[in-house]
Write a protein that holds these residues in place. Sequence first.
Motif, PDB file in Angstrom:
ATOM      1  N   UNK A   1       9.463  -0.140  44.317  1.00 20.73           N
ATOM      2  CA  UNK A   1      10.081  -1.466  44.304  1.00 20.73           C
ATOM      3  C   UNK A   1      11.441  -1.372  43.623  1.00 20.73           C
ATOM      4  N   UNK A   2      12.477  -1.578  44.407  1.00 21.72           N
ATOM      5  CA  UNK A   2      13.838  -1.515  43.895  1.00 21.72           C
ATOM      6  C   UNK A   2      14.387  -2.915  43.746  1.00 21.72           C
ATOM      7  N   UNK A   3      15.080  -3.141  42.662  1.00 16.77           N
ATOM      8  CA  UNK A   3      15.689  -4.417  42.368  1.00 16.77           C
ATOM      9  C   UNK A   3      17.180  -4.196  42.146  1.00 16.77           C
ATOM     10  N   UNK A   4      17.950  -5.230  42.370  1.00 16.76           N
ATOM     11  CA  UNK A   4      19.382  -5.137  42.091  1.00 16.76           C
ATOM     12  C   UNK A   4      19.777  -6.286  41.178  1.00 16.76           C
ATOM     13  N   UNK A   5      20.763  -6.034  40.349  1.00 21.40           N
ATOM     14  CA  UNK A   5      21.285  -7.058  39.459  1.00 21.40           C
ATOM     15  C   UNK A   5      22.804  -6.905  39.432  1.00 21.40           C
TER      16      UNK A   5
ATOM     17  N   UNK B   1      32.114  -4.659  30.862  1.00 24.74           N
ATOM     18  CA  UNK B   1      33.026  -4.780  29.724  1.00 24.74           C
ATOM     19  C   UNK B   1      34.476  -4.930  30.152  1.00 24.74           C
ATOM     20  N   UNK B   2      34.827  -4.454  31.331  1.00 27.03           N
ATOM     21  CA  UNK B   2      36.209  -4.546  31.812  1.00 27.03           C
ATOM     22  C   UNK B   2      36.489  -5.853  32.535  1.00 27.03           C
ATOM     23  N   UNK B   3      35.487  -6.647  32.798  1.00 33.01           N
ATOM     24  CA  UNK B   3      35.675  -7.936  33.459  1.00 33.01           C
ATOM     25  C   UNK B   3      35.418  -7.904  34.955  1.00 33.01           C
ATOM     26  N   UNK B   4      35.056  -6.767  35.497  1.00 29.91           N
ATOM     27  CA  UNK B   4      34.752  -6.693  36.928  1.00 29.91           C
ATOM     28  C   UNK B   4      33.244  -6.802  37.136  1.00 29.91           C
ATOM     29  N   UNK B   5      32.862  -7.131  38.340  1.00 25.46           N
ATOM     30  CA  UNK B   5      31.448  -7.298  38.657  1.00 25.46           C
ATOM     31  C   UNK B   5      30.845  -5.956  39.046  1.00 25.46           C
ATOM     32  N   UNK B   6      29.712  -5.649  38.472  1.00 20.96           N
ATOM     33  CA  UNK B   6      28.998  -4.407  38.750  1.00 20.96           C
ATOM     34  C   UNK B   6      27.612  -4.749  39.274  1.00 20.96           C
ATOM     35  N   UNK B   7      27.198  -4.056  40.327  1.00 20.53           N
ATOM     36  CA  UNK B   7      25.853  -4.213  40.865  1.00 20.53           C
ATOM     37  C   UNK B   7      25.082  -2.939  40.575  1.00 20.53           C
TER      38      UNK B   7
ATOM     39  N   UNK C   1      21.013  -3.008  32.709  1.00 17.11           N
ATOM     40  CA  UNK C   1      22.276  -3.691  32.419  1.00 17.11           C
ATOM     41  C   UNK C   1      22.970  -3.036  31.231  1.00 17.11           C
ATOM     42  N   UNK C   2      22.237  -2.773  30.162  1.00 12.18           N
ATOM     43  CA  UNK C   2      22.848  -2.213  28.953  1.00 12.18           C
ATOM     44  C   UNK C   2      23.380  -0.801  29.159  1.00 12.18           C
ATOM     45  N   UNK C   3      22.695   0.000  29.975  1.00 15.76           N
ATOM     46  CA  UNK C   3      23.154   1.366  30.180  1.00 15.76           C
ATOM     47  C   UNK C   3      24.370   1.440  31.089  1.00 15.76           C
ATOM     48  N   UNK C   4      24.655   0.388  31.844  1.00 15.66           N
ATOM     49  CA  UNK C   4      25.801   0.399  32.743  1.00 15.66           C
ATOM     50  C   UNK C   4      26.871  -0.623  32.351  1.00 15.66           C
ATOM     51  N   UNK C   5      26.728  -1.275  31.234  1.00 13.89           N
ATOM     52  CA  UNK C   5      27.678  -2.299  30.839  1.00 13.89           C
ATOM     53  C   UNK C   5      29.060  -1.724  30.530  1.00 13.89           C
TER      54      UNK C   5
END
Length: 99
Positions: free
Chosen positions: A55-59, A64-70, A92-96
Amino acid sequence: MKKLFFIGALALSTFTFANTKDEVKENKQVVNHENTTEVKELTQEQKQAIALYFRWWSVAFINACGSTTTVFFQSDNPDMSPGFNDELAYAVNSNYGDC
């Protein structure tokens, strides 16, 4: 007498354990591996079973730079359970900080 026994035991152990006259024979066998890979297409039932198993989820969030990350992450926990929330927070925290 004790000195003679000690010297004899020392000599015996030296000649017994330190004998390197025996040759070590290596076992050299040639191993032939034939790699035959057969690729088969998955059936629709197998694809659905894999989709349910993984089961894969996306968020999407603003980093931190102000751009949107998925970010995609895997979770076997039910939606909104404590385990799911922990995995979501880790994703989220590991890719922020990645810009």
